[in-house]
Design an enzyme around this catalytic site. Structure first.
Site, PDB file in Angstrom:
ATOM      1  N   LYS A  23     -26.252-144.874  27.499  1.00 58.58           N
ATOM      2  CA  LYS A  23     -25.987-145.568  28.757  1.00 58.58           C
ATOM      3  C   LYS A  23     -26.736-146.901  28.806  1.00 58.58           C
ATOM      4  CE  LYS A  23     -25.834-142.847  32.353  1.00 58.58           C
ATOM      5  NZ  LYS A  23     -26.515-141.905  33.240  1.00 58.58           N
ATOM      6  N   ARG A  93     -31.714-143.470  36.399  1.00 62.30           N
ATOM      7  CA  ARG A  93     -30.620-142.756  35.733  1.00 62.30           C
ATOM      8  C   ARG A  93     -31.022-142.271  34.345  1.00 62.30           C
ATOM      9  NH1 ARG A  93     -25.854-147.080  35.602  1.00 62.30           N
ATOM     10  NH2 ARG A  93     -24.584-145.173  35.469  1.00 62.30           N
ATOM     11  N   GLY A 102     -23.519-135.521  32.799  1.00 66.78           N
ATOM     12  CA  GLY A 102     -23.795-134.653  33.931  1.00 66.78           C
ATOM     13  C   GLY A 102     -24.894-133.620  33.700  1.00 66.78           C
ATOM     14  N   MET A 104     -28.174-134.157  32.848  1.00 67.08           N
ATOM     15  CA  MET A 104     -29.507-134.512  33.326  1.00 67.08           C
ATOM     16  C   MET A 104     -29.390-135.172  34.692  1.00 67.08           C
ATOM     17  SD  MET A 104     -31.284-135.643  29.808  1.00 67.08           S
ATOM     18  CE  MET A 104     -29.967-136.747  29.434  1.00 67.08           C
ATOM     19  N   ARG A 337     -18.616-145.888  28.182  1.00 64.39           N
ATOM     20  CA  ARG A 337     -18.896-145.076  26.995  1.00 64.39           C
ATOM     21  C   ARG A 337     -17.571-144.685  26.369  1.00 64.39           C
ATOM     22  NH1 ARG A 337     -21.059-140.372  30.742  1.00 64.39           N
ATOM     23  NH2 ARG A 337     -19.150-139.984  31.846  1.00 64.39           N
ATOM     24  N   HIS A 453     -10.977-105.132  13.416  1.00 64.89           N
ATOM     25  CA  HIS A 453      -9.635-105.036  12.851  1.00 64.89           C
ATOM     26  C   HIS A 453      -8.651-105.934  13.588  1.00 64.89           C
ATOM     27  CE1 HIS A 453      -5.619-103.169  12.548  1.00 64.89           C
ATOM     28  NE2 HIS A 453      -5.954-103.075  11.269  1.00 64.89           N
ATOM     29  N   ARG A 615      -3.607-111.715  -4.822  1.00 65.70           N
ATOM     30  CA  ARG A 615      -4.737-110.825  -5.103  1.00 65.70           C
ATOM     31  C   ARG A 615      -4.250-109.375  -5.121  1.00 65.70           C
ATOM     32  NH1 ARG A 615      -9.505-110.541  -0.849  1.00 65.70           N
ATOM     33  NH2 ARG A 615      -7.959-109.396   0.334  1.00 65.70           N
ATOM     34  N   GLU A 751     -16.961-113.296  -6.137  1.00 66.70           N
ATOM     35  CA  GLU A 751     -17.400-112.894  -4.805  1.00 66.70           C
ATOM     36  C   GLU A 751     -18.585-111.938  -4.812  1.00 66.70           C
ATOM     37  OE1 GLU A 751     -14.129-110.993  -2.740  1.00 66.70           O
ATOM     38  OE2 GLU A 751     -13.341-110.162  -4.585  1.00 66.70           O
ATOM     39  N   SER A 770     -11.450-118.150  -8.002  1.00 72.58           N
ATOM     40  CA  SER A 770     -11.307-118.428  -6.580  1.00 72.58           C
ATOM     41  C   SER A 770     -12.525-117.821  -5.901  1.00 72.58           C
ATOM     42  CB  SER A 770     -10.019-117.793  -6.048  1.00 72.58           C
ATOM     43  OG  SER A 770      -9.936-117.989  -4.667  1.00 72.58           O
ATOM     44  N   GLY A 772     -14.451-116.198  -3.313  1.00 76.88           N
ATOM     45  CA  GLY A 772     -14.225-115.420  -2.089  1.00 76.88           C
ATOM     46  C   GLY A 772     -15.517-115.447  -1.297  1.00 76.88           C
ATOM     47  N   THR A 773     -15.665-116.480  -0.497  1.00 74.55           N
ATOM     48  CA  THR A 773     -16.995-116.710   0.094  1.00 74.55           C
ATOM     49  C   THR A 773     -17.308-115.767   1.254  1.00 74.55           C
ATOM     50  OG1 THR A 773     -15.996-118.529   1.303  1.00 74.55           O
ATOM     51  CG2 THR A 773     -17.284-119.082  -0.644  1.00 74.55           C
ATOM     52  N   ASN A 774     -16.307-115.028   1.762  1.00 74.98           N
ATOM     53  CA  ASN A 774     -16.658-114.005   2.764  1.00 74.98           C
ATOM     54  C   ASN A 774     -17.521-112.927   2.109  1.00 74.98           C
ATOM     55  OD1 ASN A 774     -15.053-115.396   4.493  1.00 74.98           O
ATOM     56  ND2 ASN A 774     -13.426-113.864   4.603  1.00 74.98           N
ATOM     57  N   ASP A 775     -16.997-112.349   1.029  1.00 75.10           N
ATOM     58  CA  ASP A 775     -17.767-111.308   0.352  1.00 75.10           C
ATOM     59  C   ASP A 775     -18.980-111.893  -0.358  1.00 75.10           C
ATOM     60  OD1 ASP A 775     -16.674-108.892   1.017  1.00 75.10           O
ATOM     61  OD2 ASP A 775     -15.069-109.009  -0.473  1.00 75.10           O
ATOM     62  N   CYS A 838     -11.267-119.320  -1.089  1.00 74.77           N
ATOM     63  CA  CYS A 838     -10.275-118.673  -0.245  1.00 74.77           C
ATOM     64  C   CYS A 838     -10.904-117.872   0.889  1.00 74.77           C
ATOM     65  CB  CYS A 838      -9.355-117.787  -1.077  1.00 74.77           C
ATOM     66  SG  CYS A 838     -10.227-116.417  -1.845  1.00 74.77           S
ATOM     67  N   TYR A 858      -9.381-126.982  -4.941  1.00 71.88           N
ATOM     68  CA  TYR A 858      -8.653-126.802  -3.684  1.00 71.88           C
ATOM     69  C   TYR A 858      -9.418-125.905  -2.728  1.00 71.88           C
ATOM     70  CZ  TYR A 858      -7.266-122.174  -5.367  1.00 71.88           C
ATOM     71  OH  TYR A 858      -7.275-120.875  -5.816  1.00 71.88           O
TER      72      TYR A 858
HETATM   73  P1  ADP Z   1     -24.285-139.447  34.933  1.00 72.57           P
HETATM   74  O1  ADP Z   1     -24.907-139.678  33.610  1.00 72.57           O
HETATM   75  O2  ADP Z   1     -24.412-138.052  35.423  1.00 72.57           O
HETATM   76  O3  ADP Z   1     -22.894-140.002  35.010  1.00 72.57           O
HETATM   77  P2  ADP Z   1     -25.200-141.840  36.233  1.00 72.57           P
HETATM   78  O4  ADP Z   1     -26.538-142.324  35.857  1.00 72.57           O
HETATM   79  O5  ADP Z   1     -24.061-142.519  35.578  1.00 72.57           O
HETATM   80  O6  ADP Z   1     -25.156-140.272  35.989  1.00 72.57           O
HETATM   81  O7  ADP Z   1     -25.047-141.935  37.792  1.00 72.57           O
HETATM   82  C1  ADP Z   1     -24.031-141.291  38.504  1.00 72.57           C
HETATM   83  C2  ADP Z   1     -23.362-142.238  39.475  1.00 72.57           C
HETATM   84  O8  ADP Z   1     -24.318-142.836  40.341  1.00 72.57           O
HETATM   85  C3  ADP Z   1     -22.693-143.417  38.828  1.00 72.57           C
HETATM   86  O9  ADP Z   1     -21.419-143.088  38.382  1.00 72.57           O
HETATM   87  C4  ADP Z   1     -22.632-144.407  39.956  1.00 72.57           C
HETATM   88  O10 ADP Z   1     -21.509-144.149  40.731  1.00 72.57           O
HETATM   89  C5  ADP Z   1     -23.878-144.115  40.720  1.00 72.57           C
HETATM   90  N1  ADP Z   1     -24.871-145.137  40.372  1.00 72.57           N
HETATM   91  C6  ADP Z   1     -25.771-145.126  39.394  1.00 72.57           C
HETATM   92  N2  ADP Z   1     -26.488-146.279  39.368  1.00 72.57           N
HETATM   93  C7  ADP Z   1     -26.018-147.038  40.382  1.00 72.57           C
HETATM   94  C8  ADP Z   1     -26.322-148.327  40.868  1.00 72.57           C
HETATM   95  N3  ADP Z   1     -27.248-149.095  40.300  1.00 72.57           N
HETATM   96  N4  ADP Z   1     -25.625-148.785  41.926  1.00 72.57           N
HETATM   97  C9  ADP Z   1     -24.673-148.023  42.479  1.00 72.57           C
HETATM   98  N5  ADP Z   1     -24.336-146.818  42.086  1.00 72.57           N
HETATM   99  C10 ADP Z   1     -24.991-146.301  41.028  1.00 72.57           C
HETATM  100 MG    MG Z   2     -13.394-109.920  -1.064  1.00 73.05          MG
HETATM  101 MG    MG Z   3     -22.298-141.790  34.680  1.00 71.40          MG
END
Ligand code: ADP
Ligand code: MG
Ligand code: MG
Length: 893
Positions: A23, A93, A102, A104, A337, A453, A615, A751, A770, A772-775, A838, A858
């Protein structure tokens, strides 16, 4: 040189991604390109690691550095943290090097307190905005920093709405929010024993620490485990000036992908909300509008955004996932991203970007994760369908199926002959149920693991299967399946998704797998790069045809026991096993021969012109007989029944005697593989005869075949020598009788470790190896797979005793070493020795990579994994080629 602790966005770029996280690095790169990014700075992953090393405290020197970075930010923004007249507010952030969306924490609106909130009041016509921001801040800070559960705050808001008879948050006024804020503050005091912190510097330091700490929250840990991300990387923290999408109707916030992430179609795809702050879009309190509607609501903003999204995609040469906010008619980009996407979209986007001249073929091939392709190659649940998921079991064989519930194989067969689609539910399955599995759309069992099975058979057939679904209570007598409160009876509609393990009530709509034009194109490019050939494991003509359609270059493993397990064969196989005299046995074999011959013919026809490795019989004979315990129970019941047929009891007793005689303490290491052929040569002779007669017929009809006869479980060269002689004798007989010369070769599975260790000697007698990597994995580790997976293997993997499940990903250090040794030693004696793999590893990307490096000719895998293996083989070739990467990174245009 020591790593920087803080990097301002103005100096950030993707080269610093390891320090700034994804980010932060992207924010830096966009800032440097002049895109409208609110100013800020990043505390690096090095800072995070130092924080942990320092006993989870910030050094005071670091606090000074934060202060300095803040001074610069204040200067740039023209506002001051804690200034009641003109307060700077920031977001704090998280942002790891490998994106963990989402997982952290993030805190918005930091810097607000009882005084600064007044500075905000004057910014908008109504003071509502200011108090809405403040209450959001206390909520997020309370949750993330002070550890007060989110719902406690929500409850206060709910109460307020009830008091005001308001149906949504938006109806609450500034005065209402002020009351809520007081209640929030009281709650914080009660919970923490301290008043809500009013000092913005303290707020900031504690928020930074909380985000560092969120690296180790439970969901982040689990996410890392699933995605195999190291726990030692740490997260960066981005401190950024807030911009506000909730300042009125000329403001808003949204998220958009530069292409459709589920289909890959090249259209801007996303949503926005007018007059809202970031988390509202995700929170689902208000329904967002599709991004296209922005072109009416805010035409100039829409055009600017579309323009930027194109620039970003061109710069990163990949589909982008972009977060934006509009503050009073000004557009800000808050994040970009590479967007997550379905396998369908991944394939289409990669192929399209090549056509558009944005990336080269190599890059396109590297972009698609082979494992992901499983999604495309099976019938799957229509992603737009609403699902009533009852429970979850082990996803034993991917793909989705829907049908009427049945509880036994005979009913499955009967109903399917009547044209019904059925799902077979059993506590577990046995070879006796094969005809039912064949007849059903999919299988659900309440017991058994990924190698039970049902699982193995279903995977072999490419049929969806869920195993070990413990919550599903199957009452065979009553004909009921109970999951929680739901009870289903025979004939009720049920759906299963073998890719996720979901058991779904009712009939969900399914969509067929198809190789889209783009997918075929991508696979053709893969073929240009790969060195490994890809064959399929196929036991019948249908699978062989499927495999060929998917690009298989032959059959690498045809398991003859599956032919024995078909419903019409099992009685014959049993007669053969139970035969008292040689004549009786020959009679049973004579009946089996034409059936097997027909099977082989079908496979040869489907594989015209391509090699087919067959086989000879491998599993211990008792696998074809009823289970000892079940038989005992049946017998006890019969004996207790005064009306029981004497003769039937006699037959059962005889059967029991034979089952007991064949019973082994350790079947995995018992009388199986070529050891069967050594003791019962007539069985192997019958099979070989069927193969050669089928070959002779097919050749006469004008096709070209070259059977490769494979002897399983050889541990000593003498075993192979003897079996080879047997094969050659039968070949001669068939050739002289049919007058047809048949090209063939004889080879062996490697194998057991001794075979790999003595590969040089064995190569004298073998035309091919061939692996036979399971066995080979079982015998190298000394694990019986079924016992290991049920008992200790998961503990080993969870506690990192083993880095990986060796039955899924080839253990290169141990098993792989034996493979390499086998190849080397074998080729030393026979330079043109053909080598392949195989085991199930033949369809797994990292194992395929190993096979490439080990110099195998192969890999062979299930038909549905052939495309995946073609791609993985290409990636392995690309990874190990010395050609320099042509994709150098450029600046945002
Ligand atoms: P996550 O990694 O969970 O997407 P973010 O750090 O991207 O978390 O933050 C989540 C949301 O918070 C962003 O999508 C944005 O809408 C809002 N946000 C984060 N920083 C700012 C900022 N500087 N100004 C306005 N909104 C922000
Ligand atoms: Mg076998
Ligand atoms: Mg985000």
């Amino acid at each position: 040189m020591s790593q920087p602790f803080i990097i301002p966005f103005t100096e950030g770029s993707m080269e610093q991604k390891h320090l700034m996280g994804g980010k932060g690095a992207n924010l830096g790169e966009m800032t440097q390109a002049g895109l409208p990014v609110p100013p800020g700075f990043t505390l690096t992953t090095a800072a995070c690691l130092e924080y942990y090393e320092n006993g989870r405290t910030l050094k005071s020197a670091r606090k000074d550095e934060i202060r300095k970075a803040l001074d610069a930010l204040e200067e740039k923004s023209g506002k001051k943290l804690g200034d009641p007249a003109n307060p700077l507010l920031v977001s704090v952030r998280s942002g790891a090097v490998i994106s963990m969306p989402g997982m952290m924490d993030t805190v918005l609106n930091l810097g607000l307190n009882d005084e600064t909130v007044q500075g905000l009041e004057g910014l908008t016509e109504s003071p509502r905005f200011a108090y809405d921001c403040y209450r959001r801040f206390i909520q997020m800070y309370g949750d993330v920093v002070l550890g007060i559960p989110h719902y406690r705050f929500e409850r206060v808001i709910e109460e307020m709405k009830e008091e005001r008879s308001a149906s949504s948050d938006t109806e609450l006024t500034a005065a209402d929010w002020q009351v809520v804020i007081e209640r929030f503050k009281d709650m914080v005091k009660e919970e923490t024993g301290q008043p809500f912190p009013q000092d913005p510097t303290e707020q900031l330091e504690r928020a930074i620490i909380a985000v560092f700490d969120s690296w180790n929250n439970q969901r982040a840990r689990i996410y890392r485990k699933i995605h195999k991300i190291s726990d030692d990387l740490g997260t960066a923290v981005n401190v950024q000036m807030m911009v506000f999408g909730n300042m009125g109707d000329d403001s808003g916030t949204g998220v958009a992908f530069t292409r459709n992430p589920s289909t890959g179609e090249k259209v801007l795809y996303g949503e926005f909300l007018i007059n809202a702050q970031g988390e509202d879009v995700v929170a689902g309190i208000r329904t967002p509008e599709p991004i296209a509607a922005l072109s009416n609501r805010m035409p100039a903003i829409y055009d600017a955004f579309r323009d930027i999204s194109r620039r970003l995609e061109a710069h990163y040469r990949d589909m982008q996932d972009i977060e934006f906010t509009v503050e009073r008619g000004n557009l800000y980009i808050l994040q970009t991203r590479n967007g997550k996407r379905t396998a369908h979209a991944a394939v289409k986007i990669a192929a399209d970007l090549v056509e558009e001249g944005v990336i080269d073929r190599r890059t396109a091939l590297e972009r698609v994760d082979p494992e992901h392709l499983d999604q495309i190659l099976h019938r799957r649940v229509d992603p737009d369908a609403r699902l009533n998921v009852l429970t979850k079991g082990l996803p034993a064989s991917p793909g989705a199926a829907a049908g009427k519930l049945v509880f036994d194989a005979d009913t499955a067969e009967r109903k399917s002959q009547e044209g019904e689609k059925v799902i077979l539910a059993r506590p577990e399955t046995t070879p006796d149920d094969i005809h039912g599995i064949v007849a059903s759309q999919g299988v659900l069992t309440s017991r058994g693991g990924m190698t039970s099975h049902a699982a193995v058979v279903a995977r072999g057939m490419g049929k969806p299967c869920i195993c070990g679904c413990e919550e599903a209570r199957i009452d065979l007598k009553a004909g009921e399946l109970t999951i929680g409160e739901t009870t289903l009876r025979e004939g009720d509609q049920l759906s299963i998704d073998g890719g996720t393990g979901h058991v779904i009530q009712g009939e969900v709509p399914l969509i067929d797998p198809e190789l889209s034009v783009e997918f075929q194109r991508l696979l053709e490019w893969a073929d240009e790069f790969r060195r490994l050939k890809v064959r399929a494991n196929a036991d019948n003509s249908e699978d062989s045809q499927t495999a060929r359609q998917f690009g298989a270059e032959g059959v690498g493993l045809c398991r003859t026991e599956h032919m024995f397990m078909e419903a019409d064969r099992i009685p014959l196989v049993r007669d053969m096993i139970l035969a008292e005299t040689a004549d009786e046995r020959r009679a049973a074999l004579d009946q089996l021969l034409p059936l097997q011959q027909g099977d082989f013919k079908g496979i040869f026809q489907a594989m015209d012109g391509l090699p087919v490795t067959i086989r000879l019989l491998d599993p211990p004979l008792h696998e074809f007989l009823p289970n000892l315990e079940e038989l005992l129970t049946e017998l006890v019941q019969l004996r207790m029944n005064p009306d029981a047929d004497r003769r039937e009891i006699g037959e059962k007793e005889e059967l029991l005697r034979k089952v007991r005689a064949l019973h082994e303490l350790n079947p995995m290491l018992g009388h199986r593989g070529c050891r069967l052929g050594m003791i019962h040569p007539e069985i192997y002779a019958m099979q070989v005869k069927a193969i050669f007669q089928a070959a002779a017929e097919v050749i006469r009809e004008g096709a070209s075949v070259e059977p490769e006869i494979m002897i399983p479980l050889v541990g000593h060269v003498n075993e192979l020598k003897e079996m080879r002689k047997l094969v050659e004798e039968v070949a001669e007989q068939v050739e002289s009788r049919t007058g047809q010369s048949i090209p063939f070769s004889v080879g062996t599975m490697i194998e057991v470790p001794r075979a790999a260790l003595t590969a040089a000697e064995i190569a004298e007698e073998a035309d091919f190896f061939s692996f036979g990597t399971n066995d080979l994995t079982q015998t190298t580790f000394g694990y019986s797979r079924d016992d290991a997976e049920g008992k200790f293997l998961h503990h080993y993997i969870d506690h990192k005793v083993l880095p990986e499940n060796p039955f899924v990903t080839l253990d290169t250090d141990g098993v792989g070493r034996l493979v390499s040794l086998g190849v080397r030693e074998g080729r030393r004696i026979k330079a043109d020795l053909k080598t392949g793999i195989c085991g199930e590893h033949g369809g797994e990307k990292r194992s395929i990579q190993f096979c490439h490096q080990a110099g195998l000719d192969y890999v062979s895998c299930s038909p549905f994994r052939v495309p995946l293996a073609r791609l993985a083989a290409a990636q392995a070739a690309i990874l190990h080629s010395s050609e320099p990467d042509t994709d150098s990174s450029a600046k945002i245009g």
